[in-house]
Design an enzyme around this catalytic site. Structure first.
Site: not given
Ligand code: NAD
Length: 358
Positions: A190, A222, A246, A250
């Protein structure tokens, strides 16, 4: 003899670890690798026996081993305990004690399971990516942290902090993984907002000079998260911070559709690797012999590849799993609504994989 410590843990942990143990032992012996197994307690099982989720003795046992194969920890029985002695603390402690700074989460789709994803088959077919997540730094550990009072106001604070040394070592793990795969690395960051991400871009670029064969790109986290569901096949290896990893690992997992199929590896400077399925202890199905052991079995394959340098033995396990699925065998979690199939139980699934290994 190469020593492996088994930490089955709680819930379905012992059931799936038993199957992974059998298959690891057989695959290793077929490839001429003698293994010596020891077992230890972690999580709720250790709380019940010793009043703590991980004893010093088990930590020492793991330090003296080549690798650790873990099941899962936790369950409602221990939910009321104070945070300091909850089962999850055992997991956090063993990761810390072994200095495991790199978490490797592959997400690939076995052809037989393409329909399990919530994405269209043409988007999912052929997905084969690996998320390399920094595990011991960043926002989850940075100081200062906490909730303070400022007059009538309460202020919550966490700090995202990384040194160039931390970024360099995780980048090397990712580049080395890319070299063993399709030689593409995507760094997710980012940097348009965060200074710490700008340092990541700089350091990843510096490390890239040692890996000229790897194609590197930098992707904002993003838009990377959007691309993950739009076109997941574009990704080979992804490297990122603790918090971004993290979340994105997922997301990558769910793109493949099956929690019971996902293995993981955690590697560190000390040389001991920790291997565990991504799923938890599934107390709702524990003790019924219905858990899917394939994530644990595929974690054993990662152990062979990363800790024992036995890529052929690892591939033999993956092939055996693929053959079992191609033959139509499914544990309960892999059967789609409306599908008319017999359920293959946990031990029976282990038997089938074992048969195909030989
Ligand atoms: P979970 O992964 O244990 O279960 C989520 C759902 O998936 C459940 O319905 C479960 O039955 C199913 N499932 C999970 N693994 C399966 C398998 N191998 N085969 C078939 N079905 C499977 O997550 P949860 O329910 O959120 O957590 C249960 C306990 O596990 C909690 O105590 C939690 O803290 C712990 N947990 C531990 C770990 C770990 O040890 N690494 C990770 C996540 C959760």
């Amino acid at each position: 003899m190469t020593r492996i410590v088994l930490l089955p843990g709680d819930g379905i942990g012992p059931e799936v670890t038993t199957q992974a143990h059998r298959i690891l032992e057989r695959a290793a012996s077929l490839h001429g690798i003698p293994l010596d197994f020891e077992e230890g307690l972690i999580g709720g099982a250790s709380i019940d026996a010793h009043g703590t989720p991980l004893t010093d003795a088990v930590v020492e046992q793991c330090r003296g081993a080549q690798a650790v194969l873990l099941g899962a920890v936790g369950g409602p029985r221990w939910d009321d305990l104070s945070v300091a002695i909850r089962p999850e603390k055992g997991l956090l402690r063993i990761r810390k004690e072994l200095g495991l700074f790199a978490n490797l989460r592959p997400a690939s789709v076995f052809p037989a399971l393409v329909a399990a994803s919530s994405l269209r088959p043409e988007v999912v077919e052929g997905i084969d990516m690996l998320v390399v997540r920094e595990l011991t730094g960043g926002l989850y550990f940075g100081e200062p942290r906490g909730i303070d009072r400022n007059g009538p106001e309460r202020i919550g604070r966490n700090t995202m902090v990384y040194s160039d040394v931390e970024i360099e070592r995780i980048s090397r793990v990712a580049f080395e993984a890319a070299m063993r795969r399709r030689k593409q690395l995507c760094h997710m960051h980012k940097a348009n907002v965060l200074d710490v991400s700008q340092l990541w871009v700089e350091v990843v670029e510096e490390v890239a000079k040692d890996f000229p064969e790897v194609t590197l790109d930098h992707q904002l986290i993003d838009s990377g998260a959007m691309l993950m569901v739009k076109d997941p096949r574009r990704f080979d290896v992804i490297v990122t911070t603790n918090m971004f990893g993290d979340i994105i690992s997922d997301e990558a997992a769910m793109v493949t559709g099956s929690l019971g199929m996902l293995p993981s590896a955690s590697l560190g400077a000390g040389g001991v690797g920790l291997y565990e399925p991504v799923h938890g202890s599934a107390p709702d199905i524990a003790g019924q012999d219905v858990a899917n052991p394939l994530a644990a079995i595929l974690s054993a394959a990662m152990l062979l590849e990363h800790s024992l340098d036995a890529a052929a033995a690892a591939a033999s396990i993956r092939n055996a799993v693929s053959q079992v699925l191609e033959a139509g065998h499914r544990s309960a979690d892999l059967i789609l609504p409306g599908e008319d199939r017999a359920v293959t139980k946990c031990k029976a699934m282990g038997d089938l994989v074992l048969e195909r290994l030989a």
